[in-house]
Enzyme design. Structure first.
Site, PDB file in Angstrom:
ATOM      1  N   GLU A 175       2.766   2.253  20.500  1.00  0.00           N
ATOM      2  CA  GLU A 175       2.996   1.914  19.096  1.00  0.00           C
ATOM      3  C   GLU A 175       2.063   0.805  18.603  1.00  0.00           C
ATOM      4  O   GLU A 175       2.298   0.190  17.565  1.00  0.00           O
ATOM      5  CB  GLU A 175       4.450   1.473  18.897  1.00  0.00           C
ATOM      6  CG  GLU A 175       4.837   0.159  19.540  1.00  0.00           C
ATOM      7  CD  GLU A 175       5.291   0.293  20.982  1.00  0.00           C
ATOM      8  OE1 GLU A 175       6.048  -0.582  21.441  1.00  0.00           O
ATOM      9  OE2 GLU A 175       4.890   1.267  21.647  1.00  0.00           O
ATOM     10  N   ASP A 216       7.080  10.627  17.422  1.00  0.00           N
ATOM     11  CA  ASP A 216       5.712  11.107  17.239  1.00  0.00           C
ATOM     12  C   ASP A 216       5.391  11.307  15.760  1.00  0.00           C
ATOM     13  O   ASP A 216       4.293  10.975  15.294  1.00  0.00           O
ATOM     14  CB  ASP A 216       5.507  12.423  17.997  1.00  0.00           C
ATOM     15  CG  ASP A 216       5.408  12.224  19.501  1.00  0.00           C
ATOM     16  OD1 ASP A 216       5.270  11.062  19.933  1.00  0.00           O
ATOM     17  OD2 ASP A 216       5.471  13.222  20.243  1.00  0.00           O
TER      18      ASP A 216
END
Length: 248
Positions: free
Chosen positions: A162, A136
């Site tokens: 992503e 994260d």
């Protein structure tokens, strides 16, 4: 596409009710006050209409406070609906709203527009090796560097996981490729400190440009094909799927 909650649709009826109440109370109060003035002896009637006028003011004040609360709540709902909570970039829904407008403006002028689809390489391996918190933090750092590499007028969002997407306004394919390579090289050289660890990451990028007959779906489909080629040919590269463009 509308992001308005059901509460938003209640704001106009609320204002209408407030207006009708206000107008009614005001008319009654003025008529009553005038009638009371014609007969000074009728002090009770005068006080009655005075109390009605005070009640009107209190009602309007309460409705004004309620309106502000609904507006504030609506703004929070809109933000939650269109922003990614981790990176604070527009999410997929927010991107759809911005992109449709950007495509309409570019095709109406007409003006060039380039689209980039970016994906962090081997992100799942990094996630399983270093954990979700580090992942994260990596995504947050990448989103910050990506935004810093763009102009304020460009549109950037977290597409999913992503994967990120960028629309470069007033940008043809040649300049879009320069920007994509600038981003790719910046990320390749960057160091991300996540959960006490130094992480390095690369990014693969697919690029295309807007054509006159394009829809958002066809534009993104070409960027996705270009991205898949970048991944299949070794990652950490920019691949272009560029049909004939009148801007080049």
């Amino acid at each position: 596409m509308s992001l308005r909650s059901p509460l938003y649709s209640q704001r106009k009826p609320l204002l209408l009710v407030a207006g009708l109440l206000g107008a009614g109370f005001l008319i009654i109060s003025l008529l009553g006050y005038h009638a009371a003035n014609t007969s000074v002896r009728d002090h009770t009637l005068r006080m009655l209409y005075l109390n009605l006028l005070i009640g009107l003011l209190v009602t309007l004040a309460v409705l004004a406070i309620l309106y502000q609360l609904i507006s504030s709540y609506q703004r929070r709902i809109d933000a939650q609906a269109t922003l990614d909570s981790l990176t604070e970039l527009p999410n997929r829904r927010g991107f759809d709203l911005l992109a449709v407008q950007a495509l309409h403006e570019a095709q109406r002028e007409p003006q060039p527009l380039a689209a980039l689809l970016l994906e962090l390489d081997e992100f799942k391996r990094l996630d399983s090796t270093h954990g979700h918190i580090a992942s994260d933090q990596l995504l947050t750092g990448f989103a910050r560097d990506l935004t810093d590499s763009l102009r304020h007028s460009d549109i950037v969002c977290r597409w999913s996981g992503e994967t990120f997407i960028v629309l470069l306004k007033d940008t043809d394919g040649q300049n879009g490729l320069k920007i994509a390579e600038k981003i790719r090289q910046r990320i390749e050289q960057q160091r991300y400190f996540c959960s006490g660890k130094e992480l390095r990451v690369t990014v693969s990028i697919g690029l295309t440009t807007l054509q006159g007959e394009d829809t958002l779906h066809s534009l993104l489909s070409r960027t996705d094909h270009a991205l898949q080629r970048a991944r299949q040919t070794g990652n950490n590269r920019t691949c272009v799927q560029m049909p004939h463009s009148s801007y080049e």
